[in-house]
Write an enzyme that holds these catalytic residues in place. Structure first.
Site, mmCIF file in Angstrom:
data_model
loop_
_atom_site.group_PDB
_atom_site.id
_atom_site.type_symbol
_atom_site.label_atom_id
_atom_site.label_comp_id
_atom_site.label_asym_id
_atom_site.label_seq_id
_atom_site.Cartn_x
_atom_site.Cartn_y
_atom_site.Cartn_z
ATOM 1 N N LYS A 109 -47.221 -5.225 5.465
ATOM 2 C CA LYS A 109 -47.013 -6.602 5.922
ATOM 3 C C LYS A 109 -46.206 -7.425 4.912
ATOM 4 C CE LYS A 109 -49.875 -10.462 7.521
ATOM 5 N NZ LYS A 109 -51.279 -10.800 7.832
ATOM 6 N N ASP B 170 -56.077 -9.331 14.259
ATOM 7 C CA ASP B 170 -55.691 -9.852 12.944
ATOM 8 C C ASP B 170 -55.027 -8.684 12.224
ATOM 9 O OD1 ASP B 170 -55.526 -10.696 10.330
ATOM 10 O OD2 ASP B 170 -57.695 -10.863 10.012
#
Ligand code: AMP
Length: 607
Positions: A70, A8
């Site tokens: 991100k 993740d």
């Protein structure tokens, strides 16, 4: 059997897991923590730091410490999200050579996939330390609402890190896999995933024998805990300015300390009602006098500061339920994922929207990595009974004459899939057509994301509209798009596999769109569409005539109001389908319009 890890790759933290003897487990890092900050830094001596050690030195080395990379991955330099990050980050973000984004650490420029690769590599090493062997394969998760460019860039990051990313899966889907794993349940669940940087909602049907089918998904890739932190920072900065007349944002180190303190206060307020933000010697005034920041933040103020952000997630939930054509009562379980769902106000908002207590049984920070590991194991082990049917989060199509976006694959279509549509030439004697492949929800092509382009040449000279071109879109299980165009008469064919377009500048894209205008294909105005349109418009007209009367009769009951809302939604959808000139979609709406019309007539006749 080869080991596959599940990663993740989060905005704030990352987590790695593996299936061992049939059980998915999270792998702790050397410090014993199950999650690792997604932070990267370069020290004065040129040493690269990742994870906790990067976080620990963030305040003293703010300019060379990257967090929340991100939020930038797969984005173009000119995008509003990048502008926002440039204005608020303590590290330097600059324009790359291809309208992409670069991060400067100690005078060296890094692309965003390179930064993410450092985090992925750290997760790989954590797994290798634990397993005592090298690992080369991984399943990596991404927000469900990531577009093709963001997915490709994440895959690139894996490659740079020396990982073979055998599958990219959506975070809420991974969470659902972990939730349903080995429980043999049959249920419709909603996964509400509010993390550090992104918000996603997915609605899934979990069926017998390990079938996980996503029905609808939506989200916002720039809405997360970071935005809540930013609200607290704004509140602290403006309070300080009022008191001392000094803007703390000018000082990168102060900004980094504020960021840490804001996040800490936010997390504390999930369990206590008020907390003190105390930052001694935050800055010095012009007169060599050190100033301190000290303020009490209450849970109520935090809730006021973040109220609209939480509301936005609820609006997206509402829309997704509509897309899934489900009522709240048909969702049997709501699963909370992501660190932000620890905030009591978020839990209350979810509960009051779905009208049921959400399930807090899964670990919000670990469940996504566990799901990725489960998917990884299933991909290399045929004995595992598991079928995962995900959907494409954005519509895919091409730009047609008049700058329209012509959709081929609608949003929320199960993948893998392929769709074909026939177009015609838009000019007399047109010998070439340009296919601009796009992703997005707007009918206006320029508002969508351009994924790539190609040209089909050597068409037969003929009056406009007479040469037929068949365009086929295909999305494979990884969500990678390929497109083919074929001249139906000659069989001449051209195709591309769409890859990330960060190689194009905004101006290039603009001029590409401009230049292509004359060479585009035209939508086919078929008799089929005209007939469907006429029928739909007639029904809409009659429904609208009855509207005021019906409203008066039924508006006093919940049931009646609900019926009116539904009728309005059907009319809106039909109108949108007409606007898009999509015969199939208009036909689909005719059934709903007919039903509504019949019901309206019934209501009026009864009185
Ligand atoms: P994730 O991306 O799922 O790791 O979520 C990280 C986000 O959750 C960050 O913005 C954290 O600040 C936030 N978070 C973690 N713990 C809490 C908590 N106890 N209360 C509120 N937010 C939290």
């Amino acid at each position: 059997m080869e080991k596959v890890i599940g990663i993740d790759l989060g905005t704030t933290n990352s987590c790695v897991a593996i299936v061992e003897n049939g059980t998915p487990v999270v792998i702790p890092n050397r410090g014993g923590y199950k999650t690792t900050p997604s932070m990267v830094a370069v020290t004065e001596a040129g040493k690269r730091l990742v994870g906790h050690i990067a976080k620990r030195q963030a305040i003293t080395n703010a300019e060379n410490t990257v967090y929340a990379a991100k939020r930038l991955i797969g984005r173009k330099w000119n995008s509003p999200q990048v502008k926002n990050a440039v204005a608020t980050s303590s590290y330097r973000i600059v324009e790359g050579p291809h309208n992409d984004v670069r991060i400067v650490l100690r005078d060296k420029e890094f692309s965003v996939p390179e930064i993410s690769a450092m985090v992925l590599q750290e997760m790989k090493v954590i797994a290798e330390d634990y397993l005592g062997e090298t690992v080369s394969k991984a399943v990596v998760t991404v927000p469900a609402y990531f577009n093709d460019n963001q997915r490709q860039a994440t895959k690139d990051a894996g490659e740079i890190a020396g990982l073979d990313v055998i599958r990219i899966i959506n975070e809420p889907t991974a969470a659902a896999l972990s939730y349903g794993f080995g429980r043999n349940i049959e249920k419709t669940v909603a996964v509400y995933d509010f993390g550090g940087g992104t918000f996603d909602i997915s609605i899934l049907e979990i069926g017998a024998h390990g079938v996980f089918k996503v029905i609808a998904t939506a989200g916002d890739t720039f809405l997360g805990g970071e935005d809540v932190d930013a609200r607290i920072i704004d509140w602290l900065v403006s309070g300080f300015k009022e008191e001392h007349g000094i803007d703390l944002r000018q000082d990168r180190m102060a900004l980094q300390r504020l960021k840490d303190a804001a996040e800490k206060a936010k997390c504390e307020l999930s369990s206590v009602r008020e907390t003190e933000v105390n930052l001694p010697f935050i800055i010095s005034s012009g007169r060599n006098e050190a100033l301190h920041l000290q303020r009490t933040l209450t849970r109520q103020t935090l809730e006021e500061l973040s109220d609209d952000l939480i509301e936005r997630t609820v609006d997206i939930c509402k829309q997704t339920l509509e897309d899934a054509k489900l009522g709240k009562d048909e969702v049997e379980e709501v699963v909370l994922v992501g660190g932000m769902t620890r905030m009591p106000k978020i839990q209350q908002s979810v509960q009051s929207f779905f009208e049921k207590e959400p399930n807090k049984g899964v670990h919000p920070d670990e469940v996504v990595a566990l799901g990725a590991a489960i998917q990884g194991a299933a991909l290399v082990d045929d004995k595992q009974e598991m079928v995962l049917l995900d959907v494409t989060p954005h519509a895919l199509g091409i730009m047609t004459f008049g700058s329209y976006f012509e959709e081929l694959i609608p949003q929320n279509t199960t993948v893998p899939t392929h769709r074909t549509k026939i177009f015609t030439t838009s000019r007399d004697n047109q010998t070439a057509v340009k296919i601009l492949v796009m992703q997005g929800e707007s009918q206006r092509a320029e508002e969508n994301e351009l994924l790539g382009e190609f040209i089909l040449t050597g068409l037969r000279r003929a009056p406009k509209g007479q040469v037929e071109i068949e365009v086929t879109f295909e999305i494979n299980a990884d969500g990678i798009v390929s497109v083919r165009a074929k001249d139906l008469e000659t069989g001449l064919e051209q195709s591309i596999q769409v890859t990330a377009t960060s190689g194009l500048t905004k101006d290039e894209i603009k001029s590409m769109m401009e230049n292509a205008k004359d060479d585009l294909v035209d939508r086919r105005t078929s008799e089929e569409f005209e007939a469907a349109k006429q029928e739909a418009e007639k029904l809409i007209g009659e429904i609208e005539k009855l509207f005021p009367q019906v409203q008066q009769i039924v508006a006093s009951s919940d049931f009646g109001r609900d019926a009116i809302e539904k009728a309005k939604a059907i009319v809106d959808k039909a109108r949108a389908a007409i606007e898009k000139r999509d015969a199939a979609a208009v036909k689909e709406q005719i059934e709903g319009l007919t039903r509504t019309h019949r019901m309206f007539k019934g209501v009026v006749a009864k009185t």
